[in-house]
Design a protein around this motif. Structure first.
Motif, mmCIF file in Angstrom:
data_model
loop_
_atom_site.group_PDB
_atom_site.id
_atom_site.type_symbol
_atom_site.label_atom_id
_atom_site.label_comp_id
_atom_site.label_asym_id
_atom_site.label_seq_id
_atom_site.Cartn_x
_atom_site.Cartn_y
_atom_site.Cartn_z
ATOM 1 N N LEU A 136 -4.608 -47.229 -39.011
ATOM 2 C CA LEU A 136 -5.034 -48.258 -39.835
ATOM 3 C C LEU A 136 -3.553 -48.663 -39.007
ATOM 4 C CD1 LEU A 136 -4.991 -49.587 -42.448
ATOM 5 C CD2 LEU A 136 -3.865 -48.043 -43.395
ATOM 6 N N LEU A 137 -3.132 -49.976 -38.989
ATOM 7 C CA LEU A 137 -1.894 -50.830 -38.621
ATOM 8 C C LEU A 137 -1.113 -51.460 -38.986
ATOM 9 C CD1 LEU A 137 -0.107 -51.454 -35.806
ATOM 10 C CD2 LEU A 137 -2.034 -53.333 -35.656
ATOM 11 N N ALA A 138 -1.701 -52.542 -40.270
ATOM 12 C CA ALA A 138 -1.135 -52.825 -41.402
ATOM 13 C C ALA A 138 -2.439 -53.739 -42.521
ATOM 14 C CB ALA A 138 -0.932 -54.040 -40.258
ATOM 15 N N PHE A 139 -1.613 -54.028 -43.566
ATOM 16 C CA PHE A 139 -2.434 -54.312 -44.492
ATOM 17 C C PHE A 139 -1.037 -54.805 -46.266
ATOM 18 C CE2 PHE A 139 -1.065 -49.573 -45.530
ATOM 19 C CZ PHE A 139 -0.614 -49.900 -46.401
ATOM 20 N N GLU A 140 -2.189 -55.651 -46.197
ATOM 21 C CA GLU A 140 -1.284 -56.574 -47.452
ATOM 22 C C GLU A 140 -1.053 -56.190 -48.305
ATOM 23 O OE1 GLU A 140 -2.917 -60.962 -48.307
ATOM 24 O OE2 GLU A 140 -4.368 -60.261 -47.189
ATOM 25 N N PRO A 141 -0.255 -56.057 -49.813
ATOM 26 C CA PRO A 141 0.630 -55.667 -50.556
ATOM 27 C C PRO A 141 -0.601 -55.555 -51.683
ATOM 28 C CG PRO A 141 2.207 -57.565 -49.987
ATOM 29 C CD PRO A 141 1.051 -57.695 -49.343
ATOM 30 N N THR A 142 -1.392 -56.087 -51.512
ATOM 31 C CA THR A 142 -2.128 -56.612 -52.581
ATOM 32 C C THR A 142 -3.614 -54.989 -52.460
ATOM 33 O OG1 THR A 142 -3.869 -57.816 -51.148
ATOM 34 C CG2 THR A 142 -2.248 -58.844 -53.246
ATOM 35 N N ILE A 143 -3.703 -54.886 -51.643
ATOM 36 C CA ILE A 143 -4.600 -53.364 -51.484
ATOM 37 C C ILE A 143 -3.435 -51.997 -51.983
ATOM 38 C CG2 ILE A 143 -5.607 -51.994 -49.228
ATOM 39 C CD1 ILE A 143 -6.506 -54.206 -49.283
ATOM 40 N N ASP A 144 -4.524 -51.353 -52.294
ATOM 41 C CA ASP A 144 -4.298 -50.438 -52.755
ATOM 42 C C ASP A 144 -4.467 -49.103 -52.233
ATOM 43 O OD1 ASP A 144 -3.142 -47.919 -54.817
ATOM 44 O OD2 ASP A 144 -5.668 -48.238 -56.228
ATOM 45 N N TRP A 145 -3.700 -48.132 -51.910
ATOM 46 C CA TRP A 145 -3.920 -47.551 -51.591
ATOM 47 C C TRP A 145 -2.651 -45.943 -51.221
ATOM 48 C CZ3 TRP A 145 -0.093 -44.632 -48.525
ATOM 49 C CH2 TRP A 145 1.334 -44.589 -48.831
ATOM 50 N N ASP A 146 -3.712 -45.042 -51.361
ATOM 51 C CA ASP A 146 -3.780 -43.549 -50.907
ATOM 52 C C ASP A 146 -3.989 -42.724 -49.729
ATOM 53 O OD1 ASP A 146 -2.953 -41.426 -52.471
ATOM 54 O OD2 ASP A 146 -5.034 -41.146 -53.632
ATOM 55 N N ILE A 147 -3.589 -41.449 -49.579
ATOM 56 C CA ILE A 147 -3.529 -40.643 -48.431
ATOM 57 C C ILE A 147 -4.529 -39.847 -49.473
ATOM 58 C CG2 ILE A 147 -2.399 -38.499 -46.775
ATOM 59 C CD1 ILE A 147 0.515 -40.588 -47.065
ATOM 60 N N LYS A 148 -5.508 -39.331 -47.660
ATOM 61 C CA LYS A 148 -6.768 -38.150 -49.123
ATOM 62 C C LYS A 148 -6.599 -36.807 -47.656
ATOM 63 C CE LYS A 148 -8.359 -40.505 -52.179
ATOM 64 N NZ LYS A 148 -8.274 -40.091 -53.458
ATOM 65 N N LEU A 149 -6.061 -35.623 -47.977
ATOM 66 C CA LEU A 149 -6.266 -35.206 -47.291
ATOM 67 C C LEU A 149 -7.422 -33.849 -47.081
ATOM 68 C CD1 LEU A 149 -3.225 -33.381 -47.615
ATOM 69 C CD2 LEU A 149 -3.228 -34.573 -46.467
ATOM 70 N N MET A 150 -8.168 -33.764 -45.576
ATOM 71 C CA MET A 150 -9.695 -33.299 -46.037
ATOM 72 C C MET A 150 -9.400 -31.787 -46.041
ATOM 73 S SD MET A 150 -11.640 -35.830 -43.208
ATOM 74 C CE MET A 150 -11.801 -38.112 -43.519
ATOM 75 N N ARG A 151 -9.066 -30.688 -47.015
ATOM 76 C CA ARG A 151 -8.083 -29.792 -46.110
ATOM 77 C C ARG A 151 -9.070 -28.813 -46.094
ATOM 78 N NH1 ARG A 151 -4.444 -29.652 -50.159
ATOM 79 N NH2 ARG A 151 -3.956 -31.691 -51.542
ATOM 80 N N ARG A 152 -10.909 -29.190 -46.155
ATOM 81 C CA ARG A 152 -11.952 -28.126 -45.530
ATOM 82 C C ARG A 152 -11.556 -28.240 -44.099
ATOM 83 N NH1 ARG A 152 -16.986 -30.883 -48.616
ATOM 84 N NH2 ARG A 152 -15.123 -32.581 -47.852
ATOM 85 N N ILE A 153 -11.003 -29.088 -43.367
ATOM 86 C CA ILE A 153 -11.519 -28.360 -42.045
ATOM 87 C C ILE A 153 -9.890 -28.414 -41.569
ATOM 88 C CG2 ILE A 153 -9.709 -31.299 -41.476
ATOM 89 C CD1 ILE A 153 -12.846 -31.832 -39.375
ATOM 90 N N THR A 154 -8.690 -28.146 -42.417
ATOM 91 C CA THR A 154 -7.347 -27.943 -42.256
ATOM 92 C C THR A 154 -7.484 -26.354 -41.036
ATOM 93 O OG1 THR A 154 -6.423 -28.624 -43.512
ATOM 94 C CG2 THR A 154 -4.869 -26.455 -42.723
ATOM 95 N N GLY A 155 -8.497 -25.071 -41.481
ATOM 96 C CA GLY A 155 -8.950 -23.794 -41.217
ATOM 97 C C GLY A 155 -9.514 -23.973 -39.461
ATOM 98 N N MET A 156 -10.101 -25.437 -39.052
ATOM 99 C CA MET A 156 -11.016 -25.688 -38.416
ATOM 100 C C MET A 156 -10.053 -26.407 -37.595
ATOM 101 S SD MET A 156 -14.164 -26.495 -40.323
ATOM 102 C CE MET A 156 -15.576 -26.794 -39.719
ATOM 103 N N MET A 157 -9.155 -27.281 -37.359
ATOM 104 C CA MET A 157 -9.138 -27.971 -36.423
ATOM 105 C C MET A 157 -6.837 -27.942 -36.745
ATOM 106 S SD MET A 157 -10.989 -31.752 -35.910
ATOM 107 C CE MET A 157 -9.519 -32.513 -34.631
ATOM 108 N N ALA A 158 -6.152 -27.709 -35.142
ATOM 109 C CA ALA A 158 -4.691 -27.323 -35.564
ATOM 110 C C ALA A 158 -4.407 -28.435 -36.085
ATOM 111 C CB ALA A 158 -4.438 -26.785 -33.965
ATOM 112 N N GLY A 159 -3.675 -28.170 -37.343
ATOM 113 C CA GLY A 159 -2.841 -29.333 -38.369
ATOM 114 C C GLY A 159 -4.280 -30.448 -39.092
ATOM 115 N N GLY A 160 -5.057 -30.409 -38.926
ATOM 116 C CA GLY A 160 -6.169 -30.649 -40.529
ATOM 117 C C GLY A 160 -6.574 -31.836 -39.467
ATOM 118 N N LEU A 161 -6.514 -32.606 -40.666
ATOM 119 C CA LEU A 161 -7.392 -33.925 -40.114
ATOM 120 C C LEU A 161 -6.875 -34.694 -42.142
ATOM 121 C CD1 LEU A 161 -8.253 -36.140 -38.159
ATOM 122 C CD2 LEU A 161 -10.923 -36.310 -40.080
ATOM 123 N N PHE A 162 -6.479 -36.321 -41.597
ATOM 124 C CA PHE A 162 -6.104 -36.752 -43.075
ATOM 125 C C PHE A 162 -6.512 -38.432 -42.557
ATOM 126 C CE2 PHE A 162 -2.526 -37.430 -40.891
ATOM 127 C CZ PHE A 162 -1.913 -39.124 -40.722
#
Length: 231
Positions: free
Chosen positions: A115-141
């Motif tokens: 994600l490089l850039a977005f207008e301030p009108t965009i609503d955003w939220d970080i989603k953690l993929m917890r199910r993959i944390t134990g499968m890949m080093a560092g997890g994924l978001f």
């Protein structure tokens, strides 16, 4: 005039106003932001600008304490800066190809690295993929973007969009997955045969599985920024 002269080089590479709006592709790998207000961008993505623009790193509580805790878990991959003022701002990220999307009350998930850039009108939220944390080093978001406004995403080389249809699941390499439609929720699976073929440490054995009705965007490259290379 020689085609190799400095004058010809300047002519061919000069900035050009295309009149396309808030976001413009100055080149396939440089985003022009026609700023009159503010924009959120990936921290460190500014390459040049002119005008009266001030840069502020995202405040620790600017988007609420919930996002603060998520960012603490995801590290620097989703760090943002806010550019405020008026002028022309140029953004890039490691020479990656840039795609501009105009959301019209839409919803899309974007890999946190892409994600490089977005207008301030965009609503955003970080989603953690917890199910993959134990499968890949560092997890994924990833970052969930929704609403109306422009966003700019990046990919290594040309992106490919695969349609996901009911009864026809699509499986992808997590490291090559750039984005997917907001209607989809990926699951994760380990392919034992691939793990045997590529070796125990191979990320190829872990796959994202998309089912439903939507699309997923992949790139011909495996990003490993979120992996802990010391492990």
């Amino acid at each position: 005039m020689s085609k190799y002269s400095i004058e010809e080089f300047v002519r061919q590479t000069s900035q050009e106003d295309k009149g396309e709006g808030f976001f413009e592709l100055e080149t396939p790998r440089i985003l022009e932001v026609n700023l009159n207000g503010n924009v959120w961008a990936k921290a460190g993505s500014m390459v040049t600008y002119h005008g009266q623009i001030k840069f502020v790193r995202e405040g620790i509580l600017e988007h609420g304490i919930g996002k603060m805790f998520k960012k603490a878990l995801t590290g620097e991959g989703a760090s943002l800066m806010k550019a405020d003022g008026s002028g022309k701002l140029y953004l890039a990220d490691q020479g990656k190809k840039i795609t501009i999307l105009q959301l019209q009350n839409d919803s899309i998930y974007v890999n946190g690295n892409d994600l490089l850039a977005f207008e301030p009108t965009i609503d955003w939220d970080i989603k953690l993929m917890r199910r993959i944390t134990g499968m890949m080093a560092g997890g994924l978001f990833n970052v969930h973007c929704q609403g109306t406004g422009m966003i700019a995403i990046t990919s290594h080389y040309e992106p490919l969009t695969i349609q996901v249809k009911p009864g026809r699941p699509v499986l992808t390499d997590p490291n090559a997955t750039v984005a997917w439609s907001g209607s989809l929720t990926p699951d994760f699976q380990t392919d034992v045969s691939l793990k045997t073929f590529f070796g125990r440490g191979s990320g190829e054995s872990i796959q994202m599985r998309f089912e439903g009705d939507g699309f997923v965007v992949v790139q011909p490259y495996e990003e490993v920024y979120y992996q802990n290379e010391s492990n």
